[in-house]
Design a protein around this motif. Structure first.
Motif, PDB file in Angstrom:
ATOM      1  N   TYR A   7     -25.157  81.171  77.543  1.00 31.30           N
ATOM      2  CA  TYR A   7     -23.776  81.319  77.079  1.00 31.30           C
ATOM      3  C   TYR A   7     -23.498  80.396  75.899  1.00 31.30           C
ATOM      4  O   TYR A   7     -22.858  80.775  74.933  1.00 31.30           O
ATOM      5  CB  TYR A   7     -22.780  80.999  78.189  1.00 31.30           C
ATOM      6  N   ASN A  43     -24.963  81.232  72.120  1.00 27.92           N
ATOM      7  CA  ASN A  43     -24.436  82.406  71.408  1.00 27.92           C
ATOM      8  C   ASN A  43     -25.303  83.648  71.559  1.00 27.92           C
ATOM      9  O   ASN A  43     -25.359  84.478  70.660  1.00 27.92           O
ATOM     10  CB  ASN A  43     -24.216  82.097  69.929  1.00 27.92           C
ATOM     11  N   TRP A  50     -18.918  85.943  72.492  1.00 26.27           N
ATOM     12  CA  TRP A  50     -18.275  84.634  72.711  1.00 26.27           C
ATOM     13  C   TRP A  50     -17.144  84.707  73.726  1.00 26.27           C
ATOM     14  O   TRP A  50     -16.928  83.775  74.492  1.00 26.27           O
ATOM     15  CB  TRP A  50     -17.760  84.054  71.394  1.00 26.27           C
ATOM     16  N   SER A  83     -18.681  84.876  77.181  1.00 30.86           N
ATOM     17  CA  SER A  83     -19.242  83.554  77.487  1.00 30.86           C
ATOM     18  C   SER A  83     -18.144  82.574  77.887  1.00 30.86           C
ATOM     19  O   SER A  83     -18.260  81.875  78.903  1.00 30.86           O
ATOM     20  CB  SER A  83     -19.998  83.004  76.285  1.00 30.86           C
ATOM     21  N   PHE A  84     -17.071  82.533  77.087  1.00 29.27           N
ATOM     22  CA  PHE A  84     -15.961  81.630  77.393  1.00 29.27           C
ATOM     23  C   PHE A  84     -15.326  81.981  78.736  1.00 29.27           C
ATOM     24  O   PHE A  84     -15.054  81.106  79.550  1.00 29.27           O
ATOM     25  CB  PHE A  84     -14.909  81.678  76.281  1.00 29.27           C
ATOM     26  N   TYR A  85     -15.094  83.286  78.958  1.00 23.64           N
ATOM     27  CA  TYR A  85     -14.479  83.711  80.221  1.00 23.64           C
ATOM     28  C   TYR A  85     -15.347  83.308  81.407  1.00 23.64           C
ATOM     29  O   TYR A  85     -14.851  82.764  82.391  1.00 23.64           O
ATOM     30  CB  TYR A  85     -14.238  85.221  80.233  1.00 23.64           C
ATOM     31  N   SER A  94     -15.382  79.395  81.900  1.00 20.33           N
ATOM     32  CA  SER A  94     -14.103  78.884  82.398  1.00 20.33           C
ATOM     33  C   SER A  94     -13.782  79.446  83.779  1.00 20.33           C
ATOM     34  O   SER A  94     -13.218  78.740  84.622  1.00 20.33           O
ATOM     35  CB  SER A  94     -12.982  79.176  81.410  1.00 20.33           C
TER      36      SER A  94
END
Length: 141
Positions: A103, A106, A110, A113-115, A118
């Motif tokens: 994640y 890259n 993105w 990956s962020f979801y 978090s």
């Protein structure tokens, strides 16, 4: 919690959700459709807590409501984590931190990956809050 705080929380959270909706809909390409509901709930709770904090208000939650909400949350979390929509493959990873590294490097979209990063932290915060609320209380027999 005053009516003014409730209305302010609802208006602000719905505005934030609607502004981010084009990004959130992209998540449906990769994840369970329940993701939209989870994102909406998280935004609503975050904004509500922020409004309460800045207005200096508190809310008392009855123990039975807290426990039933945590039970419902646990069931929905099981559905979200273990039941994928048709056409999505569920893979297993037995190498610690390799998914996190992919994640962060890259290799994926993105937003996804962020979801995922978090959500892996954020989805388990309610369990910590529940344990924190039980701190200092004697165990029931």
């Amino acid at each position: 919690m005053s009516l003014k705080s409730v209305m302010l929380s609802l208006l602000m959270s719905q505005a934030m959700f609607l502004c981010g909706l084009p990004f959130f809909l992209q998540l449906l390409l990769y994840l369970n459709p329940l993701v939209i509901m989870v994102v909406w709930c998280c935004i609503l709770l975050f904004v509500s807590f922020a409004v309460l904090y800045f207005r200096g208000e508190t809310v008392g939650i009855p123990r039975s409501l807290w426990q039933s909400a945590l039970f419902s949350y646990s069931l929905s979390l099981l559905v979200l984590l273990f039941f994928r929509p048709e056409g999505q493959v569920y893979s297993h990873n037995l190498i610690p931190f390799s998914t996190i590294l992919s994640y962060l490097s890259n290799e994926m979209n993105w937003l996804v990956s962020f979801y995922n990063l978090s959500a892996n932290v954020g989805l388990f915060i309610p369990f910590g809050l529940y344990l924190l609320s039980r701190e200092g209380k004697e165990p029931s027999a």
